[in-house]
Design a protein around this motif. Structure first.
Motif, PDB file in Angstrom:
ATOM      1  N   GLY A 120      10.536  -6.592  -4.643  1.00 19.09           N
ATOM      2  CA  GLY A 120      10.829  -5.767  -5.805  1.00 19.09           C
ATOM      3  C   GLY A 120       9.797  -4.672  -6.041  1.00 19.09           C
ATOM      4  N   LEU A 121       9.295  -4.101  -4.949  1.00 21.39           N
ATOM      5  CA  LEU A 121       8.284  -3.042  -5.083  1.00 21.39           C
ATOM      6  C   LEU A 121       8.966  -1.680  -4.953  1.00 21.39           C
ATOM      7  CD1 LEU A 121       5.612  -4.765  -2.837  1.00 21.39           C
ATOM      8  CD2 LEU A 121       5.395  -4.344  -5.289  1.00 21.39           C
ATOM      9  N   ALA A 122       8.545  -0.733  -5.793  1.00 23.78           N
ATOM     10  CA  ALA A 122       9.249   0.550  -5.878  1.00 23.78           C
ATOM     11  C   ALA A 122       8.892   1.493  -4.736  1.00 23.78           C
ATOM     12  CB  ALA A 122       8.938   1.209  -7.220  1.00 23.78           C
ATOM     13  N   SER A 123       7.679   1.338  -4.175  1.00 26.29           N
ATOM     14  CA  SER A 123       7.241   2.318  -3.167  1.00 26.29           C
ATOM     15  C   SER A 123       6.145   1.714  -2.295  1.00 26.29           C
ATOM     16  CB  SER A 123       6.673   3.543  -3.881  1.00 26.29           C
ATOM     17  OG  SER A 123       5.520   3.124  -4.601  1.00 26.29           O
ATOM     18  N   LEU A 124       5.803   2.455  -1.239  1.00 24.94           N
ATOM     19  CA  LEU A 124       4.702   2.010  -0.375  1.00 24.94           C
ATOM     20  C   LEU A 124       3.371   2.070  -1.128  1.00 24.94           C
ATOM     21  CD1 LEU A 124       5.723   3.618   3.038  1.00 24.94           C
ATOM     22  CD2 LEU A 124       5.711   1.198   2.461  1.00 24.94           C
TER      23      LEU A 124
ATOM     24  N   MET B  90       4.327   8.579   0.027  1.00 22.84           N
ATOM     25  CA  MET B  90       3.157   7.691   0.021  1.00 22.84           C
ATOM     26  C   MET B  90       1.882   8.543   0.058  1.00 22.84           C
ATOM     27  SD  MET B  90       2.059   4.909   2.961  1.00 22.84           S
ATOM     28  CE  MET B  90       3.052   5.836   4.073  1.00 22.84           C
ATOM     29  N   SER B  91       0.903   8.172  -0.725  1.00 29.04           N
ATOM     30  CA  SER B  91      -0.334   8.962  -0.744  1.00 29.04           C
ATOM     31  C   SER B  91      -1.134   8.685   0.538  1.00 29.04           C
ATOM     32  CB  SER B  91      -1.166   8.583  -1.964  1.00 29.04           C
ATOM     33  OG  SER B  91      -1.790   7.321  -1.731  1.00 29.04           O
ATOM     34  N   PRO B  92      -1.951   9.675   0.962  1.00 30.42           N
ATOM     35  CA  PRO B  92      -2.788   9.474   2.150  1.00 30.42           C
ATOM     36  C   PRO B  92      -3.685   8.251   1.995  1.00 30.42           C
ATOM     37  CG  PRO B  92      -2.848  11.779   1.452  1.00 30.42           C
ATOM     38  CD  PRO B  92      -2.081  11.027   0.395  1.00 30.42           C
ATOM     39  N   ASP B  93      -4.115   7.977   0.775  1.00 31.75           N
ATOM     40  CA  ASP B  93      -4.964   6.821   0.495  1.00 31.75           C
ATOM     41  C   ASP B  93      -4.246   5.508   0.808  1.00 31.75           C
ATOM     42  OD1 ASP B  93      -7.416   7.555  -0.380  1.00 31.75           O
ATOM     43  OD2 ASP B  93      -7.215   6.432  -2.290  1.00 31.75           O
ATOM     44  N   SER B  94      -2.982   5.434   0.335  1.00 35.03           N
ATOM     45  CA  SER B  94      -2.181   4.222   0.571  1.00 35.03           C
ATOM     46  C   SER B  94      -1.955   4.044   2.068  1.00 35.03           C
ATOM     47  CB  SER B  94      -0.814   4.322  -0.127  1.00 35.03           C
ATOM     48  OG  SER B  94      -0.988   4.444  -1.511  1.00 35.03           O
TER      49      SER B  94
ATOM     50  N   ALA C  56       3.045   1.248  -4.258  1.00 28.98           N
ATOM     51  CA  ALA C  56       3.008  -0.018  -5.011  1.00 28.98           C
ATOM     52  C   ALA C  56       2.631  -1.170  -4.078  1.00 28.98           C
ATOM     53  CB  ALA C  56       4.372  -0.266  -5.661  1.00 28.98           C
ATOM     54  N   LEU C  57       3.134  -1.106  -2.849  1.00 23.78           N
ATOM     55  CA  LEU C  57       2.793  -2.148  -1.867  1.00 23.78           C
ATOM     56  C   LEU C  57       1.295  -2.112  -1.565  1.00 23.78           C
ATOM     57  CD1 LEU C  57       3.699  -4.303   0.272  1.00 23.78           C
ATOM     58  CD2 LEU C  57       3.937  -2.411   1.881  1.00 23.78           C
ATOM     59  N   ALA C  58       0.764  -0.896  -1.336  1.00 24.29           N
ATOM     60  CA  ALA C  58      -0.666  -0.745  -1.027  1.00 24.29           C
ATOM     61  C   ALA C  58      -1.519  -1.321  -2.163  1.00 24.29           C
ATOM     62  CB  ALA C  58      -1.003   0.718  -0.771  1.00 24.29           C
ATOM     63  N   LEU C  59      -1.089  -1.059  -3.387  1.00 21.72           N
ATOM     64  CA  LEU C  59      -1.817  -1.558  -4.558  1.00 21.72           C
ATOM     65  C   LEU C  59      -1.835  -3.087  -4.558  1.00 21.72           C
ATOM     66  CD1 LEU C  59      -3.225  -0.360  -7.056  1.00 21.72           C
ATOM     67  CD2 LEU C  59      -1.078  -0.709  -8.317  1.00 21.72           C
ATOM     68  N   LYS C  60      -0.673  -3.670  -4.276  1.00 17.89           N
ATOM     69  CA  LYS C  60      -0.562  -5.133  -4.266  1.00 17.89           C
ATOM     70  C   LYS C  60      -1.421  -5.738  -3.145  1.00 17.89           C
ATOM     71  CE  LYS C  60       2.867  -8.655  -5.066  1.00 17.89           C
ATOM     72  NZ  LYS C  60       4.253  -9.076  -4.944  1.00 17.89           N
ATOM     73  N   LEU C  61      -1.463  -5.017  -2.013  1.00 18.55           N
ATOM     74  CA  LEU C  61      -2.228  -5.522  -0.865  1.00 18.55           C
ATOM     75  C   LEU C  61      -3.739  -5.502  -1.119  1.00 18.55           C
ATOM     76  CD1 LEU C  61      -0.265  -3.850   2.084  1.00 18.55           C
ATOM     77  CD2 LEU C  61      -0.502  -6.320   1.702  1.00 18.55           C
ATOM     78  N   ARG C  62      -4.160  -4.693  -2.086  1.00 24.32           N
ATOM     79  CA  ARG C  62      -5.599  -4.625  -2.390  1.00 24.32           C
ATOM     80  C   ARG C  62      -6.094  -5.911  -3.048  1.00 24.32           C
ATOM     81  NH1 ARG C  62      -7.717   0.796  -1.881  1.00 24.32           N
ATOM     82  NH2 ARG C  62      -5.963   2.211  -1.554  1.00 24.32           N
ATOM     83  N   ASP C  63      -5.157  -6.705  -3.566  1.00 21.40           N
ATOM     84  CA  ASP C  63      -5.525  -7.988  -4.164  1.00 21.40           C
ATOM     85  C   ASP C  63      -5.904  -8.956  -3.032  1.00 21.40           C
ATOM     86  OD1 ASP C  63      -5.589 -10.544  -5.265  1.00 21.40           O
ATOM     87  OD2 ASP C  63      -3.930 -10.138  -6.652  1.00 21.40           O
ATOM     88  N   PRO C  64      -7.137  -9.477  -3.049  1.00 26.86           N
ATOM     89  CA  PRO C  64      -7.555 -10.364  -1.950  1.00 26.86           C
ATOM     90  C   PRO C  64      -6.672 -11.609  -1.819  1.00 26.86           C
ATOM     91  CG  PRO C  64      -9.356 -10.014  -3.557  1.00 26.86           C
ATOM     92  CD  PRO C  64      -8.171  -9.266  -4.064  1.00 26.86           C
ATOM     93  N   ARG C  65      -5.873 -11.918  -2.865  1.00 28.70           N
ATOM     94  CA  ARG C  65      -5.000 -13.104  -2.759  1.00 28.70           C
ATOM     95  C   ARG C  65      -3.681 -12.785  -2.053  1.00 28.70           C
ATOM     96  NH1 ARG C  65      -5.267 -14.067  -9.008  1.00 28.70           N
ATOM     97  NH2 ARG C  65      -5.085 -11.840  -8.693  1.00 28.70           N
ATOM     98  N   ALA C  66      -3.525 -11.529  -1.588  1.00 35.53           N
ATOM     99  CA  ALA C  66      -2.236 -11.118  -0.993  1.00 35.53           C
ATOM    100  C   ALA C  66      -2.186 -11.371   0.522  1.00 35.53           C
ATOM    101  CB  ALA C  66      -1.966  -9.646  -1.311  1.00 35.53           C
ATOM    102  N   GLY C  67      -2.860 -12.443   0.957  1.00 39.36           N
ATOM    103  CA  GLY C  67      -2.926 -12.731   2.399  1.00 39.36           C
ATOM    104  C   GLY C  67      -1.560 -12.864   3.065  1.00 39.36           C
TER     105      GLY C  67
END
Ligand SMILES: C[S@@+](CC[C@H](N)C(=O)[O-])C[C@H]1O[C@@H](n2cnc3c(N)ncnc32)[C@H](O)[C@@H]1O
Length: 273
Positions: free
Chosen positions: A41-45, A1-5, A47-58
């Motif tokens: 169905g997410l490949a990595s943390l 996982m990247s430090p950013d994620s 990918a999860l971090a990216l999905k969480l950046r969507d404001p609709r991912a409450g």
């Protein structure tokens, strides 16, 4: 996982719950969030971090936060607060008019052992015409649902629960132990975030808020303690976990002399109401 994620997920969890994830907790994210990655169905943390950046991912953010809570609990945990409560209840009962309702809050109740321990203890104290309301709240929906159902494993009932109380208050059901309907009816469990608005819960005579502040940073601990002090009756008692304190965090609560883990409002504040 990247430090950013990592930083993004840690920031999100802290803002939602107060839980601090230090940079050495990467392994914890891997193990605790693994099932969520699989479910979605997410490949990595990353990918999860990216999905969480969507404001609709409450809803996903809520599930991530819940997965990172630590829900360890046991009946009559640490003993001492319950011994103190046994001593203080008659004093509180006598200080309230007949017919009054004493309110007790297990804030951050996890799977309910603390709230049910309080309910069992109350069964042994003469209430002299007073009623008692016990509320358990926690940020994690899953544990609140479990607490409400009141099922416990053999391992869980062996931790801290005297055999006498197991026999009195629990029934065996499908290889587990279930809290009796009488005890279940004494406690109400709801979702509740300590960082949220606490005034809606009303004032309490006794608050247990144990083994949760340890996961917060100092400003969050101070914020929560001040909010809890505002919900505590002037002569009420707050119990914290063995590794927690109010010292250096707030002056709206002070230690009860000689009673580890028990706190009260300072006398001047108590007099002011
Ligand atoms: C270690 S358990 C403590 C349970 C119980 N109080 C005890 O001492 O045995 C901590 C609980 O705090 C809850 N929690 C964490 N952050 C919270 C928050 N911001 N508001 C309410 N509960 C929270 C967790 O979900 C977890 O169930």
């Amino acid at each position: 996982m990247s430090p950013d994620s990592f930083a993004f997920i840690a920031g999100l969890v802290k803002s939602r719950s107060g839980l601090v994830l230090t940079s050495d907790k990467g392994y914890m994210l891997e193990t605790r969030l693994g099932p969520l990655l699989k479910r979605d169905g997410l490949a990595s943390l990353d990918a999860l971090a990216l999905k969480l950046r969507d404001p609709r991912a409450g809803a996903l953010a809520e599930a991530v936060t819940e997965a990172l809570t630590t829900n360890e609990s046991s009946f009559f945990r640490d003993g001492k607060p319950f011994d103190h409560l046994r001593k203080v209840l008659p004093v509180l009962i006598r200080a309230r008019p007949a017919g009054a309702t004493l309110r007790i809050w297990s804030a951050a109740c996890s799977t309910g052992q603390e709230a049910y321990s309080i309910a069992m203890l109350l069964g042994e104290v003469p209430l002299e015409g007073r009623r008692v309301e016990i509320i358990g709240t926690d940020i994690a929906d899953g544990v609140v649902a479990r607490a409400r159902e009141g099922y416990f494993t053999q391992f869980e009932v062996q931790r801290g629960l005297p055999a006498r109380l197991l026999v009195k208050h629990f029934r065996q059901e499908e290889g587990r132990w279930r809290v009796s309907p009488e005890l279940r009816n004494m406690v109400r469990f709801e979702r509740g975030n300590l960082l949220g608005e606490l005034r809606g819960f009303g004032r309490f005579d006794v608050i247990f808020c144990r083994n949760v502040l340890i996961y917060f940073d100092a400003p969050t601990k101070a914020r929560v303690l001040n909010a809890l002090a505002a919900q505590l009756q002037p002569d009420g008692v707050l119990y914290l976990g063995g590794a927690e304190t109010v010292l250096g965090l707030t002056d709206r609560l002070v230690p009860v002399p000689g009673e580890r883990g028990a706190y009260e409002r300072p006398r001047e504040a108590a007099l002011a109401g």
